[in-house]
Enzyme design. Sequence first.
Site, short mmCIF file in Angstrom:
data_model
loop_
_atom_site.label_atom_id
_atom_site.label_comp_id
_atom_site.label_asym_id
_atom_site.label_seq_id
_atom_site.Cartn_x
_atom_site.Cartn_y
_atom_site.Cartn_z
N ARG A 73 23.14 38.19 65.66
CA ARG A 73 24.62 38.22 65.32
C ARG A 73 24.74 38.86 63.72
O ARG A 73 25.85 38.88 63.45
CB ARG A 73 25.39 37.16 65.83
CG ARG A 73 26.86 36.96 65.78
CD ARG A 73 27.76 36.25 66.59
NE ARG A 73 27.01 34.71 66.83
CZ ARG A 73 26.98 33.99 65.78
NH1 ARG A 73 27.61 34.24 64.66
NH2 ARG A 73 26.54 32.81 65.88
N TYR A 127 46.35 55.69 68.14
CA TYR A 127 45.70 55.32 69.26
C TYR A 127 46.41 54.20 70.04
O TYR A 127 46.88 53.10 69.09
CB TYR A 127 44.35 54.85 69.24
CG TYR A 127 43.58 54.26 70.21
CD1 TYR A 127 43.37 55.24 71.28
CD2 TYR A 127 43.36 53.19 70.52
CE1 TYR A 127 42.51 54.67 72.49
CE2 TYR A 127 42.42 52.50 71.46
CZ TYR A 127 42.31 53.53 72.37
OH TYR A 127 41.79 53.03 73.65
N ASP A 192 41.11 56.82 61.32
CA ASP A 192 40.52 56.89 62.65
C ASP A 192 40.19 58.35 62.71
O ASP A 192 40.84 59.31 62.91
CB ASP A 192 41.51 56.35 63.72
CG ASP A 192 40.86 56.45 64.99
OD1 ASP A 192 39.95 57.06 65.15
OD2 ASP A 192 41.42 55.63 65.85
N LYS A 217 33.22 57.67 72.28
CA LYS A 217 33.89 59.12 72.45
C LYS A 217 32.86 59.96 71.93
O LYS A 217 31.72 60.09 72.65
CB LYS A 217 35.15 59.20 71.46
CG LYS A 217 36.13 57.87 72.07
CD LYS A 217 36.60 57.83 73.15
CE LYS A 217 37.16 56.50 73.56
NZ LYS A 217 38.42 56.06 72.78
C1 LIG Z 1 38.94 54.80 72.14
C2 LIG Z 1 39.66 54.83 70.96
C3 LIG Z 1 39.85 53.77 70.01
C4 LIG Z 1 39.21 52.51 70.77
O1 LIG Z 1 37.90 52.33 70.94
P1 LIG Z 1 37.22 51.42 71.93
O2 LIG Z 1 35.81 51.84 71.75
O3 LIG Z 1 37.98 51.85 73.46
O4 LIG Z 1 37.62 49.91 71.80
C5 LIG Z 1 40.41 53.91 68.81
N1 LIG Z 1 40.87 55.11 68.55
C6 LIG Z 1 40.82 56.06 69.13
C7 LIG Z 1 41.38 57.34 68.40
C8 LIG Z 1 40.19 56.18 70.42
O5 LIG Z 1 40.05 57.48 70.98
#
Ligand SMILES: *Cc1c(COP(=O)(O)O)cnc(C)c1O
Length: 397
Positions: A73, A127, A192, A217
């Site tokens: 961890r 998001y 992001d 993603k």
């Molecule tokens: C999917 C996504 C998130 C969140 O990520 P997870 O891996 O699903 O927790 C945050 N920002 C964007 C733009 C996303 O597409």
Amino acid sequence: MTPSSRPYAESTARDTLAVHAGRADLTELGVHAPPIDLSTTNPLGDVETGGSAYENMAGGHRPRPGDPNVYARLWNPTVARFEEAVAELEGGAAGIAFASGMAAMTATLIALTRDGRDHVVAVRPLYGGTDHLLATGLLGTRVTFARAEDVAAAITPRTALVVVETPANPTLDLVDLRALVAAAGSVPVLVDNTVATPILQRPLESGAALVFHSATKFLGGHGDALGGVVVTDEETATRIRPVRALTGGVLSPFTAYLLHRGIPTLPIRVRAQQDHATRIAAHLATHPAVRRVFHPSLPDCDAARLVGPGRQMAGPGSLLAFELTDGYEAAATAAKRVRLITHAVSLGGVDTLIEHPAAVTHRPVVGDAKPAPGILRLSVGLEDPRDLIADLEQALG
Ligand SMILES: *Cc1c(COP(=O)(O)O)cnc(C)c1O
């Protein structure tokens, strides 16, 4: 891992970095693929060595050369390889990886909103999960949602962070990052960068303090691994790592291996998917059932000219959205009728996905920030774009 040499570092080309980052020591180790270290605990040597290594990492620092990793961890070498790869692609000092994007966002918000600073300025659209996390104040933060041009006015002495996403989900709204960083002044900006990827956009170069990815993603790219990562300077990383250790949202080494495995093909996937998306966007823009297409390749969607070689974002990417003239019913019908394309949430994988933001991913988002009911979001994959266009034609027909 402490690579003794990084022969690839002579090149700044992202394609070369993508293939070699986090792998520089493999030849020295006598292996060709990164080993997966599954140890949850590690032999400590003597008590003082173990105790001092523990204290160093609990304080948010990387293990020092010769230190035991103590406990998974706190530190895992397979996760560290993935962190190093993403940090190098983003041009940052440190990556901190998590079990999901939302775990990364949560730990970052907890780490940065302290010492009387509990206020976050968030630029919409964001998001859906991030929007919801901030809107509910679940972590004890207060939020002001602002348009990019209103950020300077929204900042107070208690503001700890500005959060922005560009291009944003689902309508691909673009924000000028240099202007935003200037408006934020001394307040750190978190971008992001999930949709753009470091292949198309590197927010640290525009002055952002932190870059965030849902690694689920594009970084992983194959729809089989959930993860998140934040890239920042070492001092900020030192504040975030203890929160990860205490709240426990760590990335599994198996998943880190898969995410790291996705990175060598990231540049080529991003470019090919972007080409396909550009063709599909142009096709949909002339379709009689479509009111409007949202993709940065279309002049309407990039009024400030932020997209193109040498600009903030090197290309338009492979996420697009389109609004149907006949609204919700038409959109719901099309989402159900696709055959080659999968009706599913998520984005950035090798296969094409379609979804209805207002009803699904952005369901908890309220008011003006809610996407229009006729909008569908398409994450374009690697299939032949002619086949994708044919499927959309039959679904819309
Ligand atoms: C999917 C996504 C998130 C969140 O990520 P997870 O891996 O699903 O927790 C945050 N920002 C964007 C733009 C996303 O597409």
